[in-house]
Design a protein around this motif. Structure first.
Motif, PDB file in Angstrom:
ATOM      1  N   ALA A 289       0.822  -1.208   0.000  1.00  0.00           N
ATOM      2  CA  ALA A 289       0.000   0.000   0.000  1.00  0.00           C
ATOM      3  C   ALA A 289       0.857   1.258   0.000  1.00  0.00           C
ATOM      4  CB  ALA A 289      -0.932  -0.014   1.212  1.00  0.00           C
ATOM      5  N   LEU A 290       1.939   1.264   0.737  1.00  0.00           N
ATOM      6  CA  LEU A 290       2.840   2.418   0.756  1.00  0.00           C
ATOM      7  C   LEU A 290       3.514   2.586  -0.606  1.00  0.00           C
ATOM      8  CD1 LEU A 290       4.376   1.926   4.314  1.00  0.00           C
ATOM      9  CD2 LEU A 290       2.871   3.798   3.612  1.00  0.00           C
ATOM     10  N   ASP A 291       3.880   1.469  -1.223  1.00  0.00           N
ATOM     11  CA  ASP A 291       4.441   1.529  -2.576  1.00  0.00           C
ATOM     12  C   ASP A 291       3.441   2.176  -3.536  1.00  0.00           C
ATOM     13  OD1 ASP A 291       6.859   0.346  -1.886  1.00  0.00           O
ATOM     14  OD2 ASP A 291       6.204  -1.678  -2.431  1.00  0.00           O
ATOM     15  N   ALA A 292       2.180   1.801  -3.411  1.00  0.00           N
ATOM     16  CA  ALA A 292       1.150   2.341  -4.299  1.00  0.00           C
ATOM     17  C   ALA A 292       0.954   3.839  -4.077  1.00  0.00           C
ATOM     18  CB  ALA A 292      -0.170   1.592  -4.092  1.00  0.00           C
ATOM     19  N   ASP A 318      -0.525  14.817  13.313  1.00  0.00           N
ATOM     20  CA  ASP A 318      -1.643  15.595  13.843  1.00  0.00           C
ATOM     21  C   ASP A 318      -2.859  15.488  12.933  1.00  0.00           C
ATOM     22  OD1 ASP A 318      -2.576  17.650  15.868  1.00  0.00           O
ATOM     23  OD2 ASP A 318      -2.870  18.777  14.013  1.00  0.00           O
ATOM     24  N   ALA A 319      -2.631  15.511  11.620  1.00  0.00           N
ATOM     25  CA  ALA A 319      -3.747  15.376  10.688  1.00  0.00           C
ATOM     26  C   ALA A 319      -4.403  14.004  10.810  1.00  0.00           C
ATOM     27  CB  ALA A 319      -3.255  15.611   9.262  1.00  0.00           C
ATOM     28  N   LEU A 320      -3.590  12.966  10.986  1.00  0.00           N
ATOM     29  CA  LEU A 320      -4.134  11.624  11.175  1.00  0.00           C
ATOM     30  C   LEU A 320      -4.868  11.517  12.510  1.00  0.00           C
ATOM     31  CD1 LEU A 320      -1.150   9.492   9.826  1.00  0.00           C
ATOM     32  CD2 LEU A 320      -3.421   9.664   8.797  1.00  0.00           C
ATOM     33  N   LEU A 321      -4.330  12.188  13.519  1.00  0.00           N
ATOM     34  CA  LEU A 321      -4.957  12.162  14.837  1.00  0.00           C
ATOM     35  C   LEU A 321      -6.394  12.676  14.760  1.00  0.00           C
ATOM     36  CD1 LEU A 321      -4.341  11.636  17.884  1.00  0.00           C
ATOM     37  CD2 LEU A 321      -3.738  14.057  18.046  1.00  0.00           C
ATOM     38  N   ARG A 322      -6.608  13.695  13.951  1.00  0.00           N
ATOM     39  CA  ARG A 322      -7.941  14.276  13.817  1.00  0.00           C
ATOM     40  C   ARG A 322      -8.881  13.365  13.036  1.00  0.00           C
ATOM     41  NH1 ARG A 322      -7.583  19.094  16.065  1.00  0.00           N
ATOM     42  NH2 ARG A 322      -5.458  19.837  16.432  1.00  0.00           N
ATOM     43  N   LYS A 323      -8.322  12.331  12.458  1.00  0.00           N
ATOM     44  CA  LYS A 323      -9.129  11.287  11.827  1.00  0.00           C
ATOM     45  C   LYS A 323      -9.275  10.070  12.738  1.00  0.00           C
ATOM     46  CE  LYS A 323      -7.770  12.508   7.096  1.00  0.00           C
ATOM     47  NZ  LYS A 323      -9.151  12.755   6.575  1.00  0.00           N
ATOM     48  N   ILE A 343       2.205  -2.057  13.117  1.00  0.00           N
ATOM     49  CA  ILE A 343       1.464  -2.950  12.225  1.00  0.00           C
ATOM     50  C   ILE A 343       0.264  -3.483  12.997  1.00  0.00           C
ATOM     51  CG2 ILE A 343       1.551  -5.078  10.880  1.00  0.00           C
ATOM     52  CD1 ILE A 343       4.625  -4.562  10.650  1.00  0.00           C
ATOM     53  N   GLY A 344      -0.926  -3.142  12.533  1.00  0.00           N
ATOM     54  CA  GLY A 344      -2.135  -3.504  13.258  1.00  0.00           C
ATOM     55  C   GLY A 344      -2.881  -4.666  12.632  1.00  0.00           C
ATOM     56  N   THR A 345      -4.159  -4.742  12.932  1.00  0.00           N
ATOM     57  CA  THR A 345      -5.031  -5.709  12.269  1.00  0.00           C
ATOM     58  C   THR A 345      -5.264  -5.254  10.834  1.00  0.00           C
ATOM     59  OG1 THR A 345      -7.041  -4.529  12.901  1.00  0.00           O
ATOM     60  CG2 THR A 345      -6.198  -6.184  14.461  1.00  0.00           C
ATOM     61  N   ARG A 346      -5.851  -6.108  10.014  1.00  0.00           N
ATOM     62  CA  ARG A 346      -6.110  -5.726   8.625  1.00  0.00           C
ATOM     63  C   ARG A 346      -6.974  -4.463   8.563  1.00  0.00           C
ATOM     64  NH1 ARG A 346      -5.148  -7.873   3.404  1.00  0.00           N
ATOM     65  NH2 ARG A 346      -6.129  -6.409   1.964  1.00  0.00           N
ATOM     66  N   GLU A 347      -8.003  -4.398   9.405  1.00  0.00           N
ATOM     67  CA  GLU A 347      -8.894  -3.238   9.408  1.00  0.00           C
ATOM     68  C   GLU A 347      -8.139  -1.975   9.827  1.00  0.00           C
ATOM     69  OE1 GLU A 347     -10.984  -6.928   9.447  1.00  0.00           O
ATOM     70  OE2 GLU A 347      -9.520  -6.161  10.900  1.00  0.00           O
ATOM     71  N   GLU A 348      -7.288  -2.088  10.836  1.00  0.00           N
ATOM     72  CA  GLU A 348      -6.522  -0.928  11.280  1.00  0.00           C
ATOM     73  C   GLU A 348      -5.529  -0.477  10.212  1.00  0.00           C
ATOM     74  OE1 GLU A 348      -6.508  -1.766  16.114  1.00  0.00           O
ATOM     75  OE2 GLU A 348      -4.965  -2.652  14.839  1.00  0.00           O
ATOM     76  N   ASN A 349      -4.872  -1.423   9.578  1.00  0.00           N
ATOM     77  CA  ASN A 349      -3.914  -1.086   8.521  1.00  0.00           C
ATOM     78  C   ASN A 349      -4.612  -0.398   7.345  1.00  0.00           C
ATOM     79  OD1 ASN A 349      -1.895  -2.312  10.044  1.00  0.00           O
ATOM     80  ND2 ASN A 349      -2.123  -4.279   9.000  1.00  0.00           N
ATOM     81  N   GLU A 350      -5.776  -0.899   6.969  1.00  0.00           N
ATOM     82  CA  GLU A 350      -6.521  -0.289   5.869  1.00  0.00           C
ATOM     83  C   GLU A 350      -6.944   1.134   6.212  1.00  0.00           C
ATOM     84  OE1 GLU A 350      -9.702  -3.040   5.222  1.00  0.00           O
ATOM     85  OE2 GLU A 350      -8.527  -4.314   3.854  1.00  0.00           O
ATOM     86  N   PHE A 352      -5.446   3.165   8.342  1.00  0.00           N
ATOM     87  CA  PHE A 352      -4.248   4.011   8.330  1.00  0.00           C
ATOM     88  C   PHE A 352      -3.890   4.420   6.907  1.00  0.00           C
ATOM     89  CE2 PHE A 352       0.373   3.831   7.493  1.00  0.00           C
ATOM     90  CZ  PHE A 352       0.721   5.068   8.034  1.00  0.00           C
ATOM     91  N   ILE A 353      -3.880   3.464   5.985  1.00  0.00           N
ATOM     92  CA  ILE A 353      -3.509   3.769   4.603  1.00  0.00           C
ATOM     93  C   ILE A 353      -4.511   4.737   3.986  1.00  0.00           C
ATOM     94  CG2 ILE A 353      -3.370   2.774   2.294  1.00  0.00           C
ATOM     95  CD1 ILE A 353      -0.832   2.363   3.955  1.00  0.00           C
ATOM     96  N   ALA A 354      -5.782   4.532   4.241  1.00  0.00           N
ATOM     97  CA  ALA A 354      -6.790   5.449   3.699  1.00  0.00           C
ATOM     98  C   ALA A 354      -6.590   6.862   4.249  1.00  0.00           C
ATOM     99  CB  ALA A 354      -8.200   4.950   4.033  1.00  0.00           C
ATOM    100  N   GLY A 355      -6.329   6.956   5.563  1.00  0.00           N
ATOM    101  CA  GLY A 355      -6.100   8.264   6.163  1.00  0.00           C
ATOM    102  C   GLY A 355      -4.841   8.909   5.666  1.00  0.00           C
ATOM    103  N   LEU A 356      -3.759   8.124   5.544  1.00  0.00           N
ATOM    104  CA  LEU A 356      -2.502   8.672   5.051  1.00  0.00           C
ATOM    105  C   LEU A 356      -2.650   9.161   3.618  1.00  0.00           C
ATOM    106  CD1 LEU A 356       0.540   9.082   5.719  1.00  0.00           C
ATOM    107  CD2 LEU A 356       0.959   6.843   4.675  1.00  0.00           C
ATOM    108  N   GLY A 357      -3.355   8.394   2.804  1.00  0.00           N
ATOM    109  CA  GLY A 357      -3.570   8.810   1.418  1.00  0.00           C
ATOM    110  C   GLY A 357      -4.285  10.143   1.327  1.00  0.00           C
TER     111      GLY A 357
END
Length: 361
Positions: A289-292, A318-323, A343-350, A352-357
């Motif tokens: 996901a980070l590669d993508a 901070d931006a992620l925190l507000r999410k 590295i979390g559960t699949r749901e947590e990882n997904e 995080f990636i959505a928020g980071l994106g």
């Protein structure tokens, strides 16, 4: 006004990852995931939870100050004697015992830039002198650390894998390094993430202890065993070193419930294996996901990943925190444009990636 001893006023108190309750209170966000402190997302073993419940009615009693039964179980698990073990209120406690037992003003301590911050804290608290060796490719440079040894060197701290970079030194590098370390120096291998390592060239350090080398290994029940809130860590060292550390160890430093939970956790190999599987699966997902996203990162041997950004890691965190996503900015480790994410559960990882994106787009 009371004046602290020299050096104390220069120490910045350790700041851990924000707890979920604090974020809920500050921002009024209910749906929060915490990926800041390298905790096991699966939680503790059910056997440990059962042991906690069964021992809850005994907390009016002091714990076994020598942790006899836990040491016995742990010794059998590791293939050492109980005399090789010292227990701590987390492995940080064992690191602090090293400072109290062996360090005085004028002594030198060697550790790597970008290594676990507690090595710096222990050195400063004890009034010793820090010799900080730059990393190479975000990894401990063992040959340079060996070259930094002097007659004043007392302790060398090596985090393997290192927190926060997730990098590791190899078996061959470790063998070559120890061949250069004189007998007046104690080498501390901090192996808090030992159970997560998958590389075949990772050094097995227990034989050095059994050879009576000046080596101390620290490990913990806080990470893969999921008992971070109970604070049970341990050190493995030749008995003469353990005896010295016990002279400065506080009585009853390992609580009763923590000892019972750790004993139960040792029995649940299935939970450890599932935690390893979850971590490996999550690592692969996050890499892809980070590669993508075009976001840089360091391959890791821990249960966390160092992520590199184009902007301030603190601002992104901070931006992620507000999410409702708690991650750890890394400016305090010399990486102002980086985050460390557990590295979390699949749901947590997904999530995080959505928020980071969203925040880096």
């Amino acid at each position: 006004m009371m004046i602290p001893k020299p050096g104390i006023e220069t120490i910045q108190p350790y700041q851990g990852g924000k707890p979920i309750e604090e974020v809920q209170r500050e921002l009024g966000i209910a749906d929060i995931i915490k990926l800041a402190s390298n905790e096991n997302p699966l939680g503790p073993s059910p056997l440990a939870v059962q042991a906690i419940a069964e021992n809850a009615t005994q907390v009016h009693l002091y714990p076994d100050g020598n942790a006899y039964y836990l040491k016995t179980d742990l010794a059998a698990h590791l293939g050492v004697s109980a005399e090789h073990l010292i227990l701590g209120n987390g492995s940080n406690d064992v690191l602090q015992l090293v400072g109290e037992a062996y360090l005085a003003p004028g002594d030198e301590v060697i550790y790597a830039a970008g290594a676990f911050i507690v090595y710096h804290l222990v050195t400063k608290i004890c009034g010793a002198t820090a010799i900080v060796v730059p990393m190479v490719n975000h990894t401990h440079h063992l040959s340079a650390m060996a070259a930094a040894i002097t007659e004043k060197t007392k302790v060398i701290f090596i985090a393997n894998p290192n927190n926060p970079t997730g990098t590791m030194v190899t078996a061959d590098e470790t063998t070559a390094f120890l061949a250069q370390v004189p007998k007046h120096v104690l080498v501390v291998f901090d192996e808090a993430y030992y159970e997560y390592v998958t590389r075949a060239d990772y050094p097995q350090t227990l034989p050095y202890v059994l050879e009576e080398r000046n080596v101390l290994i620290t490990r913990t029940f806080s990470k893969i065993y999921g008992l971070a809130g109970l604070r049970i860590g341990y050190g493995i060292a030749p008995p003469v070193i353990v005896e010295t550390l016990n002279r400065v160890r506080q009585p009853f430093n390992c609580n009763l419930i923590g000892q019972a939970a750790a004993r139960a956790a040792l029995k649940d190999s299935a939970h450890v294996q599932e935690s390893q599987r979850c971590n490996a699966e999550g690592k692969t997902f996050l890499y892809n996901a980070l590669d993508a996203l075009g976001v840089g990162y360091l391959p890791t041997e821990g249960n966390f990943i160092m992520v590199f950004l184009d902007n301030s890691g603190a601002d992104i965190a901070d931006a992620l925190l507000r999410k409702g996503i708690i991650v750890r900015p890394m400016a305090g480790y010399g990486y102002p444009n980086a985050l460390r994410v557990t590295i979390g559960t699949r749901e947590e990882n997904e999530r995080f990636i959505a928020g980071l994106g969203e925040v880096v787009s």
